[in-house]
Design a protein around this motif. Structure first.
Motif, mmCIF file in Angstrom:
data_model
loop_
_atom_site.group_PDB
_atom_site.id
_atom_site.type_symbol
_atom_site.label_atom_id
_atom_site.label_comp_id
_atom_site.label_asym_id
_atom_site.label_seq_id
_atom_site.Cartn_x
_atom_site.Cartn_y
_atom_site.Cartn_z
ATOM 1 N N LEU A 2 0.826 -1.198 0.000
ATOM 2 C CA LEU A 2 0.000 0.000 0.000
ATOM 3 C C LEU A 2 0.865 1.255 0.000
ATOM 4 O O LEU A 2 1.910 1.310 0.646
ATOM 5 C CB LEU A 2 -0.928 -0.014 1.209
ATOM 6 N N LEU A 3 0.388 2.272 -0.733
ATOM 7 C CA LEU A 3 1.141 3.513 -0.899
ATOM 8 C C LEU A 3 0.361 4.700 -0.340
ATOM 9 O O LEU A 3 -0.566 4.526 0.451
ATOM 10 C CB LEU A 3 1.482 3.709 -2.376
ATOM 11 N N ALA A 4 0.705 5.897 -0.771
ATOM 12 C CA ALA A 4 0.255 7.140 -0.135
ATOM 13 C C ALA A 4 -1.258 7.265 -0.027
ATOM 14 O O ALA A 4 -1.770 7.769 0.975
ATOM 15 C CB ALA A 4 0.819 8.340 -0.894
ATOM 16 N N GLU A 5 -2.001 6.846 -1.045
ATOM 17 C CA GLU A 5 -3.459 7.015 -1.040
ATOM 18 C C GLU A 5 -4.201 5.753 -0.628
ATOM 19 O O GLU A 5 -5.355 5.555 -1.005
ATOM 20 C CB GLU A 5 -3.943 7.481 -2.417
ATOM 21 N N CYS A 6 -3.568 4.901 0.160
ATOM 22 C CA CYS A 6 -4.224 3.667 0.567
ATOM 23 C C CYS A 6 -5.456 3.959 1.416
ATOM 24 O O CYS A 6 -5.618 5.046 1.967
ATOM 25 C CB CYS A 6 -3.252 2.780 1.343
ATOM 26 N N GLN A 7 -6.325 2.971 1.513
ATOM 27 C CA GLN A 7 -7.482 3.080 2.386
ATOM 28 C C GLN A 7 -7.028 3.177 3.834
ATOM 29 O O GLN A 7 -5.871 2.888 4.150
ATOM 30 C CB GLN A 7 -8.409 1.867 2.185
ATOM 31 N N THR A 8 -7.903 3.566 4.724
ATOM 32 C CA THR A 8 -7.526 3.726 6.130
ATOM 33 C C THR A 8 -7.834 2.498 6.971
ATOM 34 O O THR A 8 -7.304 2.354 8.075
ATOM 35 C CB THR A 8 -8.246 4.934 6.747
ATOM 36 N N THR A 9 -8.696 1.602 6.486
ATOM 37 C CA THR A 9 -8.972 0.344 7.179
ATOM 38 C C THR A 9 -9.024 -0.770 6.149
ATOM 39 O O THR A 9 -9.276 -0.534 4.965
ATOM 40 C CB THR A 9 -10.317 0.373 7.951
ATOM 41 N N GLY A 10 -8.792 -1.999 6.596
ATOM 42 C CA GLY A 10 -8.847 -3.129 5.688
ATOM 43 C C GLY A 10 -8.905 -4.436 6.436
ATOM 44 O O GLY A 10 -8.464 -4.530 7.592
ATOM 45 N N GLY A 11 -9.426 -5.470 5.772
ATOM 46 C CA GLY A 11 -9.594 -6.765 6.404
ATOM 47 C C GLY A 11 -8.750 -7.872 5.811
ATOM 48 O O GLY A 11 -8.813 -9.006 6.281
ATOM 49 N N TYR A 12 -7.944 -7.565 4.774
ATOM 50 C CA TYR A 12 -7.042 -8.587 4.253
ATOM 51 C C TYR A 12 -5.862 -8.762 5.205
ATOM 52 O O TYR A 12 -5.382 -7.790 5.793
ATOM 53 C CB TYR A 12 -6.506 -8.200 2.871
ATOM 54 N N PRO A 13 -5.378 -9.988 5.369
ATOM 55 C CA PRO A 13 -4.241 -10.199 6.285
ATOM 56 C C PRO A 13 -2.983 -9.521 5.750
ATOM 57 O O PRO A 13 -2.755 -9.448 4.543
ATOM 58 C CB PRO A 13 -4.093 -11.725 6.311
ATOM 59 N N ARG A 14 -2.161 -9.035 6.687
ATOM 60 C CA ARG A 14 -0.911 -8.357 6.335
ATOM 61 C C ARG A 14 0.257 -9.180 6.847
ATOM 62 O O ARG A 14 0.394 -9.385 8.048
ATOM 63 C CB ARG A 14 -0.880 -6.952 6.939
ATOM 64 N N ILE A 15 1.084 -9.607 5.930
ATOM 65 C CA ILE A 15 2.224 -10.439 6.323
ATOM 66 C C ILE A 15 3.362 -9.590 6.862
ATOM 67 O O ILE A 15 4.236 -10.083 7.567
ATOM 68 C CB ILE A 15 2.696 -11.308 5.140
ATOM 69 N N GLY A 16 3.363 -8.301 6.562
ATOM 70 C CA GLY A 16 4.413 -7.413 7.041
ATOM 71 C C GLY A 16 4.151 -5.987 6.609
ATOM 72 O O GLY A 16 3.146 -5.700 5.940
ATOM 73 N N THR A 17 5.069 -5.094 6.971
ATOM 74 C CA THR A 17 4.959 -3.674 6.637
ATOM 75 C C THR A 17 6.320 -3.159 6.183
ATOM 76 O O THR A 17 7.317 -3.335 6.896
ATOM 77 C CB THR A 17 4.475 -2.859 7.847
ATOM 78 N N VAL A 18 6.361 -2.523 5.032
ATOM 79 C CA VAL A 18 7.602 -1.956 4.510
ATOM 80 C C VAL A 18 8.030 -0.785 5.396
ATOM 81 O O VAL A 18 7.211 0.071 5.753
ATOM 82 C CB VAL A 18 7.420 -1.482 3.065
ATOM 83 N N ILE A 19 9.306 -0.736 5.759
ATOM 84 C CA ILE A 19 9.781 0.376 6.580
ATOM 85 C C ILE A 19 9.772 1.654 5.735
ATOM 86 O O ILE A 19 9.946 1.607 4.512
ATOM 87 C CB ILE A 19 11.183 0.104 7.159
ATOM 88 N N PRO A 20 9.555 2.833 6.339
ATOM 89 C CA PRO A 20 9.458 4.082 5.571
ATOM 90 C C PRO A 20 10.670 4.364 4.686
ATOM 91 O O PRO A 20 10.523 4.912 3.591
ATOM 92 C CB PRO A 20 9.313 5.147 6.664
ATOM 93 N N ALA A 21 11.864 3.969 5.132
ATOM 94 C CA ALA A 21 13.063 4.246 4.348
ATOM 95 C C ALA A 21 13.064 3.527 3.011
ATOM 96 O O ALA A 21 13.742 3.969 2.071
ATOM 97 C CB ALA A 21 14.310 3.850 5.145
ATOM 98 N N ASP A 22 12.308 2.436 2.883
ATOM 99 C CA ASP A 22 12.291 1.667 1.637
ATOM 100 C C ASP A 22 11.038 1.897 0.801
ATOM 101 O O ASP A 22 10.925 1.358 -0.313
ATOM 102 C CB ASP A 22 12.437 0.170 1.938
ATOM 103 N N LEU A 23 10.090 2.689 1.314
ATOM 104 C CA LEU A 23 8.872 2.949 0.535
ATOM 105 C C LEU A 23 9.159 3.640 -0.797
ATOM 106 O O LEU A 23 8.491 3.341 -1.797
ATOM 107 C CB LEU A 23 7.874 3.768 1.354
ATOM 108 N N PRO A 24 10.133 4.588 -0.881
ATOM 109 C CA PRO A 24 10.429 5.165 -2.198
ATOM 110 C C PRO A 24 10.823 4.123 -3.236
ATOM 111 O O PRO A 24 10.492 4.255 -4.418
ATOM 112 C CB PRO A 24 11.578 6.137 -1.896
ATOM 113 N N LYS A 25 11.534 3.067 -2.820
ATOM 114 C CA LYS A 25 11.924 2.019 -3.757
ATOM 115 C C LYS A 25 10.711 1.259 -4.268
ATOM 116 O O LYS A 25 10.657 0.859 -5.433
ATOM 117 C CB LYS A 25 12.906 1.048 -3.090
#
Length: 336
Positions: free
Chosen positions: A246-269
């Motif tokens: 998910l990027l800048a305009e992602c939804q604010t809630t969701g029900g799909y499982p999340r296996i992890g979260t990208v750290i902010p330093a790597d989001l530009p990549k």
């Protein structure tokens, strides 16, 4: 001096962007703002001004003309650019005469290019920001014929270049465990980090799909997760097993499982990975993530110190005779 920037033509994803809106998550509005916030920092460093507004160019630019002289900076994904037919260097700042036509073509690598302007734009603010949030219906993509008001520019040097770290081809992406990581068997977590993913052509400012080599990562219980808060960087995995980052305009809630979260330093990549780029994920500890963030912030603070004069090719300078190339000329004869 203020004036207007006229949009002569624009690609389908040209928008006004800044650093986005904070404080509205509880009301259902995600931060938004530039897909690659680092590119805004780079543009501001090239112009010697605080981070403000810029034009985000999603894959394709456009043609622009101002009624006043402009200072501009080109940052983010490299794109072909020229002013009145003369090629411009990317990741650099330039002076544009009043009435000159700036033409920006398609990306040559990556996904999002940025056009920053000396002084910034003076578009109407909505909820404290000028940025368009397409998913929320705030603002819209720019169209030919629009005129954007320019904020006054305090002035400064141009003809500067910035050596940036390439982030256009994917690579290793560091992630932290998320709330549902433990629902995945340990073998699947290991396989997730060993799998090579390809950035799918499907993607926008809300998020990008990553196609795995081999089997996906769906959960049998994946459709029974309670909806909860979502932030940029979360990696959701719907029923087909292919993750979405998910990027800048992602939804604010969701029900799909999340296996992890990208750290902010790597989001530009992630945001800049072009379609087909290979991505690998790697879990890191909280301490590793904090160290990476500290290094990322330090790098941003050091951008202005890395700005250097742009060495121009005399063959490409139509105004060469306007420069004082030699001064203090003597005859060469020894005085007696």
């Amino acid at each position: 001096m203020s004036g207007t920037l006229e949009v002569l033509s624009a690609g389908p994803g040209v928008t006004v962007q800044d650093m986005g809106r904070s404080g509205y998550l509880s009301q259902g509005l995600s931060r938004g703002g530039a897909a690659d916030r680092l590119a805004l920092e780079e543009g501001a460093a090239l112009l010697g001004q605080p981070v403000g507004t810029a034009l985000e160019l999603a894959g394709m630019g456009g043609r622009f003309r101002a009624d006043v002289p402009l200072r501009i900076a080109l940052s983010g994904a490299p794109m072909k650019a020229a002013v009145d037919g003369a090629a411009l260097r990317w990741h650099a700042s330039h002076a544009l005469p009043a009435g000159a036509v700036l033409e920006i073509g398609g990306v040559t690598a990556g996904s999002y290019g940025y056009l920053s302007i000396g002084g910034g734009l003076a578009c109407r603010e909505r909820l404290g920001a000028q940025s368009a949030h397409l998913a929320a219906g705030l603002g819209a993509a720019l169209k030919a014929g629009e005129e954007l008001p320019l904020a006054p520019d305090a002035g400064g040097e141009t003809g500067l270049v910035l050596d940036v770290t390439p982030r256009w081809s994917g690579g290793e992406i560091r992630i932290l465990p998320s709330l549902q990581t433990g629902l995945y068997p340990e073998a699947d977590q290991v396989r997730f980090c060993e799998t090579r993913f390809r950035r799918d052509a499907r993607g926008n400012r809300m998020g990008v799909k990553m196609m795995p080599e081999g089997d996906g990562f769906g959960l049998e219980a994946g459709q029974t997760i309670l909806s909860e808060v979502i932030t940029p960087g979360d990696i959701q995995i719907p029923g087909d097993g292919a993750p979405y980052v998910l990027l800048a305009e992602c939804q604010t809630t969701g029900g799909y499982p999340r296996i992890g979260t990208v750290i902010p330093a790597d989001l530009p990549k992630v945001a800049q990975a072009a379609a087909g780029a290979e991505v690998r994920f790697r879990f890191v500890t909280r301490d590793e993530a904090l160290a990476a963030q500290a290094a990322f912030v330090k790098d941003i603070k050091g951008l202005r110190a890395r700005v250097a004069p742009l060495v121009r090719d005399p063959a490409g300078m139509p105004d060469l005779l306007a420069y004082t190339l030699i001064s203090g000329v003597v005859t060469g004869k020894e005085e007696t």
